[in-house]
Design a protein around this motif. Structure first.
Motif, PDB file in Angstrom:
ATOM      1  N   VAL A 114       0.853  -1.189   0.000  1.00 55.11           N
ATOM      2  CA  VAL A 114       0.000   0.000   0.000  1.00 55.11           C
ATOM      3  C   VAL A 114       0.889   1.240   0.000  1.00 55.11           C
ATOM      4  CG1 VAL A 114      -1.860  -1.174   1.221  1.00 55.11           C
ATOM      5  CG2 VAL A 114      -0.132   0.091   2.527  1.00 55.11           C
ATOM      6  N   SER A 115       0.313   2.376  -0.329  1.00 54.02           N
ATOM      7  CA  SER A 115       1.058   3.634  -0.366  1.00 54.02           C
ATOM      8  C   SER A 115       1.332   4.153   1.040  1.00 54.02           C
ATOM      9  CB  SER A 115       0.270   4.686  -1.139  1.00 54.02           C
ATOM     10  OG  SER A 115      -0.900   5.052  -0.399  1.00 54.02           O
ATOM     11  N   ALA A 116       2.249   5.101   1.126  1.00 54.59           N
ATOM     12  CA  ALA A 116       2.526   5.749   2.410  1.00 54.59           C
ATOM     13  C   ALA A 116       1.289   6.473   2.919  1.00 54.59           C
ATOM     14  CB  ALA A 116       3.692   6.722   2.272  1.00 54.59           C
ATOM     15  N   ALA A 117       0.529   7.087   2.012  1.00 50.81           N
ATOM     16  CA  ALA A 117      -0.684   7.801   2.416  1.00 50.81           C
ATOM     17  C   ALA A 117      -1.706   6.854   3.034  1.00 50.81           C
ATOM     18  CB  ALA A 117      -1.290   8.523   1.215  1.00 50.81           C
ATOM     19  N   ASP A 118      -1.880   5.681   2.435  1.00 49.56           N
ATOM     20  CA  ASP A 118      -2.834   4.713   2.977  1.00 49.56           C
ATOM     21  C   ASP A 118      -2.349   4.159   4.316  1.00 49.56           C
ATOM     22  OD1 ASP A 118      -4.596   5.029   0.912  1.00 49.56           O
ATOM     23  OD2 ASP A 118      -3.880   3.301  -0.232  1.00 49.56           O
ATOM     24  N   ALA A 119      -1.040   3.908   4.430  1.00 51.06           N
ATOM     25  CA  ALA A 119      -0.487   3.399   5.685  1.00 51.06           C
ATOM     26  C   ALA A 119      -0.648   4.424   6.797  1.00 51.06           C
ATOM     27  CB  ALA A 119       0.984   3.037   5.505  1.00 51.06           C
ATOM     28  N   TYR A 120      -0.390   5.704   6.463  1.00 51.99           N
ATOM     29  CA  TYR A 120      -0.528   6.751   7.474  1.00 51.99           C
ATOM     30  C   TYR A 120      -1.983   6.909   7.901  1.00 51.99           C
ATOM     31  CZ  TYR A 120      -0.292  11.167   9.935  1.00 51.99           C
ATOM     32  OH  TYR A 120      -0.407  12.144  10.900  1.00 51.99           O
ATOM     33  N   ALA A 121      -2.899   6.739   6.981  1.00 55.09           N
ATOM     34  CA  ALA A 121      -4.322   6.836   7.322  1.00 55.09           C
ATOM     35  C   ALA A 121      -4.725   5.772   8.334  1.00 55.09           C
ATOM     36  CB  ALA A 121      -5.173   6.719   6.059  1.00 55.09           C
ATOM     37  N   GLU A 122      -4.083   4.610   8.282  1.00 56.77           N
ATOM     38  CA  GLU A 122      -4.341   3.557   9.262  1.00 56.77           C
ATOM     39  C   GLU A 122      -3.601   3.817  10.570  1.00 56.77           C
ATOM     40  OE1 GLU A 122      -6.487   1.102   9.021  1.00 56.77           O
ATOM     41  OE2 GLU A 122      -7.091   1.834   7.052  1.00 56.77           O
ATOM     42  N   LEU A 123      -2.425   4.430  10.481  1.00 54.97           N
ATOM     43  CA  LEU A 123      -1.628   4.725  11.673  1.00 54.97           C
ATOM     44  C   LEU A 123      -2.303   5.773  12.540  1.00 54.97           C
ATOM     45  CD1 LEU A 123       1.245   4.383  13.092  1.00 54.97           C
ATOM     46  CD2 LEU A 123       1.902   6.415  11.784  1.00 54.97           C
ATOM     47  N   ASP A 124      -2.793   6.839  11.910  1.00 55.17           N
ATOM     48  CA  ASP A 124      -3.374   7.971  12.626  1.00 55.17           C
ATOM     49  C   ASP A 124      -4.793   7.620  13.070  1.00 55.17           C
ATOM     50  OD1 ASP A 124      -4.136  10.390  13.622  1.00 55.17           O
ATOM     51  OD2 ASP A 124      -4.093  11.464  11.713  1.00 55.17           O
ATOM     52  N   GLN A 125      -4.981   7.479  14.376  1.00 57.45           N
ATOM     53  CA  GLN A 125      -6.261   7.036  14.902  1.00 57.45           C
ATOM     54  C   GLN A 125      -7.119   8.155  15.477  1.00 57.45           C
ATOM     55  OE1 GLN A 125      -7.362   3.548  14.870  1.00 57.45           O
ATOM     56  NE2 GLN A 125      -5.796   3.767  13.296  1.00 57.45           N
ATOM     57  N   GLY A 180      10.641   0.614   4.185  1.00 57.12           N
ATOM     58  CA  GLY A 180      11.678  -0.265   4.726  1.00 57.12           C
ATOM     59  C   GLY A 180      11.053  -1.582   5.137  1.00 57.12           C
ATOM     60  N   SER A 181      11.449  -2.093   6.300  1.00 60.94           N
ATOM     61  CA  SER A 181      10.875  -3.344   6.791  1.00 60.94           C
ATOM     62  C   SER A 181      10.885  -3.333   8.311  1.00 60.94           C
ATOM     63  CB  SER A 181      11.659  -4.557   6.275  1.00 60.94           C
ATOM     64  OG  SER A 181      12.967  -4.580   6.818  1.00 60.94           O
ATOM     65  N   ALA A 182      10.120  -4.257   8.894  1.00 58.81           N
ATOM     66  CA  ALA A 182      10.037  -4.379  10.344  1.00 58.81           C
ATOM     67  C   ALA A 182       9.899  -5.858  10.699  1.00 58.81           C
ATOM     68  CB  ALA A 182       8.852  -3.591  10.883  1.00 58.81           C
ATOM     69  N   LEU A 197       8.162   3.394   7.270  1.00 57.93           N
ATOM     70  CA  LEU A 197       8.816   3.861   8.492  1.00 57.93           C
ATOM     71  C   LEU A 197       8.604   5.369   8.600  1.00 57.93           C
ATOM     72  CD1 LEU A 197      12.147   1.840   8.189  1.00 57.93           C
ATOM     73  CD2 LEU A 197       9.982   1.148   9.247  1.00 57.93           C
ATOM     74  N   PHE A 198       7.901   5.780   9.648  1.00 56.16           N
ATOM     75  CA  PHE A 198       7.566   7.188   9.849  1.00 56.16           C
ATOM     76  C   PHE A 198       8.483   7.791  10.918  1.00 56.16           C
ATOM     77  CE2 PHE A 198       3.648   5.232   8.262  1.00 56.16           C
ATOM     78  CZ  PHE A 198       3.356   6.079   7.195  1.00 56.16           C
ATOM     79  N   THR A 199       9.229   8.813  10.528  1.00 56.63           N
ATOM     80  CA  THR A 199      10.074   9.520  11.473  1.00 56.63           C
ATOM     81  C   THR A 199       9.205  10.402  12.361  1.00 56.63           C
ATOM     82  OG1 THR A 199      11.904   9.550   9.900  1.00 56.63           O
ATOM     83  CG2 THR A 199      11.997  11.136  11.722  1.00 56.63           C
ATOM     84  N   VAL A 200       9.399  10.281  13.667  1.00 53.37           N
ATOM     85  CA  VAL A 200       8.602  11.028  14.638  1.00 53.37           C
ATOM     86  C   VAL A 200       9.532  11.872  15.487  1.00 53.37           C
ATOM     87  CG1 VAL A 200       7.051  10.825  16.634  1.00 53.37           C
ATOM     88  CG2 VAL A 200       6.800   9.262  14.688  1.00 53.37           C
ATOM     89  N   ASP A 201       9.300  13.180  15.521  1.00 56.21           N
ATOM     90  CA  ASP A 201      10.176  14.103  16.243  1.00 56.21           C
ATOM     91  C   ASP A 201      10.330  13.735  17.707  1.00 56.21           C
ATOM     92  OD1 ASP A 201      10.881  15.656  14.120  1.00 56.21           O
ATOM     93  OD2 ASP A 201       9.603  17.368  14.635  1.00 56.21           O
ATOM     94  N   GLU A 202       9.261  13.272  18.339  1.00 60.07           N
ATOM     95  CA  GLU A 202       9.277  13.062  19.782  1.00 60.07           C
ATOM     96  C   GLU A 202       9.796  11.692  20.193  1.00 60.07           C
ATOM     97  OE1 GLU A 202       6.110  15.974  18.612  1.00 60.07           O
ATOM     98  OE2 GLU A 202       6.674  13.950  17.967  1.00 60.07           O
ATOM     99  N   MET A 203      10.227  10.860  19.236  1.00 60.70           N
ATOM    100  CA  MET A 203      10.661   9.509  19.567  1.00 60.70           C
ATOM    101  C   MET A 203      12.036   9.228  18.994  1.00 60.70           C
ATOM    102  SD  MET A 203       6.994   7.609  19.035  1.00 60.70           S
ATOM    103  CE  MET A 203       7.720   5.985  19.068  1.00 60.70           C
ATOM    104  N   ALA A 204      12.750   8.310  19.642  1.00 63.46           N
ATOM    105  CA  ALA A 204      14.130   8.018  19.263  1.00 63.46           C
ATOM    106  C   ALA A 204      14.228   7.111  18.044  1.00 63.46           C
ATOM    107  CB  ALA A 204      14.864   7.377  20.442  1.00 63.46           C
ATOM    108  N   PRO A 206      11.937   5.320  14.452  1.00 66.60           N
ATOM    109  CA  PRO A 206      10.725   5.455  13.633  1.00 66.60           C
ATOM    110  C   PRO A 206       9.604   4.535  14.112  1.00 66.60           C
ATOM    111  CG  PRO A 206      12.676   5.206  12.256  1.00 66.60           C
ATOM    112  CD  PRO A 206      13.092   4.885  13.658  1.00 66.60           C
ATOM    113  N   VAL A 207       8.378   4.913  13.785  1.00 66.26           N
ATOM    114  CA  VAL A 207       7.216   4.052  13.972  1.00 66.26           C
ATOM    115  C   VAL A 207       6.930   3.393  12.627  1.00 66.26           C
ATOM    116  CG1 VAL A 207       4.751   3.965  14.484  1.00 66.26           C
ATOM    117  CG2 VAL A 207       6.256   5.481  15.802  1.00 66.26           C
ATOM    118  N   ALA A 208       6.830   2.061  12.624  1.00 66.92           N
ATOM    119  CA  ALA A 208       6.566   1.325  11.389  1.00 66.92           C
ATOM    120  C   ALA A 208       5.087   0.963  11.286  1.00 66.92           C
ATOM    121  CB  ALA A 208       7.413   0.061  11.339  1.00 66.92           C
ATOM    122  N   ARG A 209       4.546   1.111  10.095  1.00 68.22           N
ATOM    123  CA  ARG A 209       3.210   0.612   9.795  1.00 68.22           C
ATOM    124  C   ARG A 209       3.354  -0.380   8.657  1.00 68.22           C
ATOM    125  NH1 ARG A 209      -1.890   0.121  12.200  1.00 68.22           N
ATOM    126  NH2 ARG A 209      -3.207  -0.719  10.557  1.00 68.22           N
TER     127      ARG A 209
END
Length: 321
Positions: A114-125, A180-182, A197-204, A206-209
């Motif tokens: 799936v695309s990054a946009a679709d993955a992010y749509a599932e990540l963001d709750q 990437g992969s997880a 793999l989403f880079t998050v400013d507040e975390m050390a 990435p968060v993977a979806r």
């Protein structure tokens, strides 16, 4: 945006939290194991007959949101991660990438992504609740301040005052996305699965979806139990906390006044059935279920064997501790 809870999965199949002091540990099954458990576990193992996809497809046994290492959580960021509160600071690519490859210990499987946009749509709750007397995002300047880095409005004579403990209300800030992969626990053991793999400013880290398209994701089969309640003194397993070689850390559901949870295990070439025994109270007790961590050492590394709950007969999935 939707409001639901995102579960936590960590690489190497290790989840947050450690076994509590005094948590049960046990050697492999032996003659001292309760006969009632052994009989029930044998029945569960005998009924377990998953479809072919379990053995040669992709059936994940953990949530699709995965951490790629130690995130360095604070109290607020941990709440935000579990709740799925994110805000994106970049445009998410909508293009669907070419097929990817899942790498199992016994081979590879090519799957659509799936695309990054679709993955992010599932990540963001969803969005966090309104902040109670503190900033909901980056610090903002006072009106009239010459630069963005000027004084900030804090609780006090010119700001709101809260007498209670602050409520977590800050989302995680996503600033980049890359394919990437997880590591993921699956019906075929540990696998490397394509993930955004989403880079998050507040975390050390990435968060993977996970990026595998839904049409290529297999479902977990129904349980292999007969529907009968467990014999007295036995309790069911609720989920895996960690898998490391021949060691299983898992969670069992016990009554509020139960004591001495002792892990129980039956090993077979294709499955491992787990549960626990407890000492029941003699007096009156509230009807409340608690989660108790236990650990067991197997005769051999788990490998790609399925871990089944002795109560429901269902495969155990990796879940938060």
């Amino acid at each position: 945006m939707r409001r639901s809870v995102a579960l936590l999965g960590l690489p190497l199949l290790v989840l947050s939290g450690c076994a509590a002091p005094g948590a049960g540990t046990a050697p492999p099954a032996g003659p001292d194991q309760p006969a009632a458990f052994t009989q029930r576990a044998e029945e569960v193992a005998g009924r377990w007959q998953p479809g072919q996809q379990w053995h040669d497809g992709y059936v994940p046994l953990q949530d699709a949101t995965v951490l790629t290492g130690d995130p360095g959580f604070t109290g607020d960021t941990k709440v935000a991660f579990h709740a799925g509160w994110y805000r994106d600071q970049v445009k998410m690519p909508a293009a669907v990438p070419p097929d990817g490859v899942i790498r199992f210990a016994d081979g590879e499987l090519r799957v659509p992504l799936v695309s990054a946009a679709d993955a992010y749509a599932e990540l963001d709750q969803g969005d966090p609740p309104p902040c109670d007397g503190r900033p909901a995002g980056p610090r903002m300047s006072r009106p009239g301040s010459p630069e963005p880095g000027g004084p900030t409005v804090e609780p006090g004579p010119e700001g709101p005052v809260s007498t209670s403990a602050p409520t977590p209300c800050v989302p995680l800030t996503v600033t980049a996305a890359r394919l990437g992969s997880a590591p993921v626990w699956t019906s075929r053991g540990r696998a490397e699965v394509p993930a955004w793999l989403f880079t998050v400013d507040e975390m050390a880290v990435p968060v993977a979806r996970l990026a595998v398209a839904p049409r290529a994701v297999g479902a977990v089969p129904s349980g292999a139990a007969d529907g009968k309640p467990l014999p007295g003194g036995l309790v069911a397993a609720e989920g895996l906390r960690a898998v490391a070689g021949d060691r299983l850390d898992y969670i069992v559901g016990v009554g509020a006044c139960d004591s001495e949870p002792t892990p129980l295990v039956l090993e077979r070439p294709d499955v491992v059935v787990v549960g626990a025994s407890v000492v029941r109270p003699t007096g009156v007790c509230t009807l409340q279920l608690k989660m108790a961590p236990v650990s067991v050492t197997l005769d051999a590394p788990l490998g790609d064997r399925t871990v089944l709950d002795v109560g429901s007969g269902l495969p155990l999935t990796v879940r938060p501790g």
